[in-house]
Design an enzyme around this catalytic site. Structure first.
Site, short mmCIF file in Angstrom:
data_model
loop_
_atom_site.label_atom_id
_atom_site.label_comp_id
_atom_site.label_asym_id
_atom_site.label_seq_id
_atom_site.Cartn_x
_atom_site.Cartn_y
_atom_site.Cartn_z
CG ASP A 217 20.03 -54.26 31.67
OD1 ASP A 217 20.85 -54.15 32.97
OD2 ASP A 217 20.07 -54.08 30.23
CD GLU A 301 28.79 -60.42 32.63
OE1 GLU A 301 28.01 -60.25 34.01
OE2 GLU A 301 27.75 -60.99 32.00
CB THR A 461 30.21 -61.82 38.70
OG1 THR A 461 29.49 -62.68 37.90
CG2 THR A 461 30.10 -60.35 37.42
CD GLU A 499 31.05 -55.79 38.38
OE1 GLU A 499 30.27 -56.09 37.86
OE2 GLU A 499 31.77 -55.05 37.97
CG LEU A 502 21.34 -61.49 41.77
CD1 LEU A 502 20.95 -62.59 42.20
CD2 LEU A 502 20.48 -60.85 40.45
#
Length: 595
Positions: A217, A301, A461, A499, A502
């Site tokens: 973020d 999520e 992810t 996805e 990191l």
């Protein structure tokens, strides 16, 4: 059927009494069948290696002294020097069947084909379309496009490199900031028209969480002020841990169906937002906007905020903490325990489950031998806790499906890749996040079942990670986790998208993504392809010359699929044309993003 389900949830929530469901004996014997707590419990029954230091010695100030876990007497804390040494055992595959036709009747193969059509993939050819996440602050707090020149150059470069489209967060805290029901689509109108101009498809994320406090973020976008005012009046609208800490990333699902937000329920707010988005962007749905990813929790999520990084509360690879101590969650737990004939189980969540930065063997609840997670109380609690999360997802998905049906867009839900301590029996970090996944219980089948009912995509992810890159003492196993999820989605005929968790720009990560995007799950069937992959993220690092060259090669390899059997060197030579063409745009984008 959706309306009836929604109404029953509302009645149950308002009355504080769970609505019981009729269940067959065969269903009760199937541990993966999705049921509510009342029906279940009526009858008792680069080189990324790093050194990790345990945080178990760090004490957390307790605001209250919670009662002992209902299932056991006081237990001595395990010695913090004892590392969990449980070996990863083969998971017993749970044979499960489901009926996808409850709400949606669709053909899985046609779904995958239709998703891949539209430019990047030739019909009938393998390969996975690549999308790229936009910066979190692509739209400013003033509802304009941020760094407009950079956005334009970046989109043009991405399209020239063969990227299928982009993913953008549509922030609730920006659009509905001025007041309930007052929507300002400002910068999104401009950004989406820009994507259309460059021929890029768009995955639009309905971001009902705050930005700030999670990994990656880079800016702060709070929930709408009028919503946070209600949380200030009633702090129990926020997720709460056993020490009284509140989490303001996302409104607690415990009050989903209560009119606590200026006369509307949180579910109504989310539905109204999606409906306003549909009405404003009707002309782009199904053509430019091809997917709506519906936010369902922190970081968008479907999970509880069990591992918050803000203020250093949690550090990897801590087990996290249960988030069920606001009054609304506690009321639901109490009702479920009474329905199970065990009212003493409804007084509290597990209080011997350690602290955020403990490891499983530091705790009585998660320890390998005789851990509370595998006791009758533990099974009851974990079933209730995970079912509350599934019910939350169901409520939002039923609304999303009704709102976006016949628009031509796909609906997707993001599930977190919680891979640390995966090699233990209890899978503690997954349990605190709301995924009832243990050595003996598959936690991803019920999620896939729910998504199957609505024809939704399972977005997962940590696709870029390899087991050996992670701290071995924490028994991390991202590859095994991805495989388990892929098996669950295939079993339920749910499309899988991925996805990276990191930012990674190296060929090792690219190669891992390519392998994971087309897994061979057994010796009989063909490889199972993802329907799409979204790359994290568009930023100045991506546009550095060497990173960009590798990225262009990666995109082309993903489009061609593993079956082409080309080496990276050959793909890079073929990608030179794209690299050459996009160099001026990349230089412009990189400069504009940094200034």
């Amino acid at each position: 059927m959706n309306m009836a389900m929604s109404l029953s949830h509302q009645i149950a929530s308002l009355s504080g009494t769970p609505i019981s469901t009729t269940t067959t004996a065969s269903e009760l014997n199937d541990p993966t069948v999705s049921l509510n707590a009342a029906s279940i419990w009526k009858s008792p029954t680069a080189n990324l290696r790093c050194r990790i230091s345990k945080q178990g010695g760090q004490e957390i100030d307790s605001l209250t002294s919670p009662p002992l876990s209902p299932c056991r007497s006081p237990a001595l804390r395990a010695d913090l020097s004892v590392a969990c040494q449980a070996l990863v055992a083969d998971r017993t595959e749970i044979s499960t069947t489901t009926n996808n036709a409850n709400n949606v009747d669709y053909d899985y193969n046609n779904f995958i084909t239709s998703y891949k059509q539209g430019g990047a993939q030739d019909k009938g050819k393998g390969g996975v379309p690549v999308y790229v996440m936009m910066p979190l602050d692509s739209v400013t707090m003033g509802n304009g496009v941020n760094r407009k020149k950079a956005m334009n150059a970046s989109m043009q470069a991405l399209k020239s490199a063969g990227v299928e489209g982009i993913m953008m967060d549509v922030w609730w805290g920006l659009v509905e900031r001025d007041g309930p029901g007052v929507y300002n689509w400002g910068g999104y109108n401009e950004l989406l028209e820009m994507a259309k101009k460059h021929g890029l498809k768009v995955q639009a994320v309905m971001s009902f969480h705050q930005c700030g406090g999670n990994v990656g973020d880079s800016c702060s976008i709070p929930l709408p002020k009028w919503a946070t005012e209600e949380i200030d009046k009633d702090p129990d609208l926020a997720y709460t841990d056993q020490w009284g800490r509140r989490n303001y990333e996302y409104i607690s699902l415990g009050c989903d169906t209560l009119p606590v937000l200026k006369g509307r329920t949180p579910i109504q707010c989310y539905a109204d937002f999606m409906r306003a988005f549909r009405d404003n962007f009707q002309h782009l749905l199904g053509d430019t906007i091809v997917e709506i990813q519906v936010g369902m929790g922190p970081a968008g999520e479907l999970r509880y905020p069990s591992y918050p990084e803000q203020n250093g509360t949690w550090k990897f690879p801590g087990i996290g903490a249960f988030q069920c101590y606001d009054k609304y969650m506690r009321s639901s737990l109490k009702a479920a325990a009474e329905a199970a004939g065990k009212p003493e189980w409804g007084t509290s969540g597990p209080t011997d489950a350690g602290e955020y930065n403990n490891w499983p063997e530091d705790t009585q609840f998660f320890r390998r031998e005789n851990g509370g997670w595998d006791s009758p109380y533990g099974k009851f609690f974990l079933s209730w806790y995970s079912q509350m999360l599934l019910d939350h997802g169901e409520r939002i998905l039923s609304n999303a499906q009704a709102i976006f049906q016949s628009t031509g867009v796909k609906i997707s839900v993001k599930v977190a890749g919680i891979h640390w301590h995966y090699g233990t029996r209890s899978h503690a970090p997954e349990l605190t996040a709301g995924y009832y996944n243990t050595r003996y219980h598959d936690g991803y089948i019920p999620i896939a079942q729910m998504l199957a009912r609505y024809g939704a995509i399972f977005n997962f992810t940590c696709i870029e990670m390899r087991d050996h890159e992670q701290p071995q003492d924490a028994l991390c196993a991202p590859e095994k986790l991805v495989r388990q999820v892929a098996l669950a989605t295939r079993k339920m005929s749910v499309p899988l998208a991925g996805e990276n968790a990191l930012p990674r720009y190296d060929e090792t990560a690219h190669d891992q993504i390519l392998n994971a995007s087309s897994l061979k799950l057994d010796e009989i069937e063909q490889e199972s392809d993802m329907c799409a992959f979204t790359y994290l993220r568009m930023n100045p690092d991506l546009f550095q010359a060497d990173n960009w060259r590798k990225f262009v090669s990666f995109v082309n390899k993903m489009k061609e699929g593993k079956g082409e059997d080309k080496c990276w060197e050959q793909v890079e030579r073929e990608a030179e044309h794209f690299v050459h063409v996009t160099t001026p745009l990349v230089q412009e984008a990189s400069f504009a993003l940094m200034h």
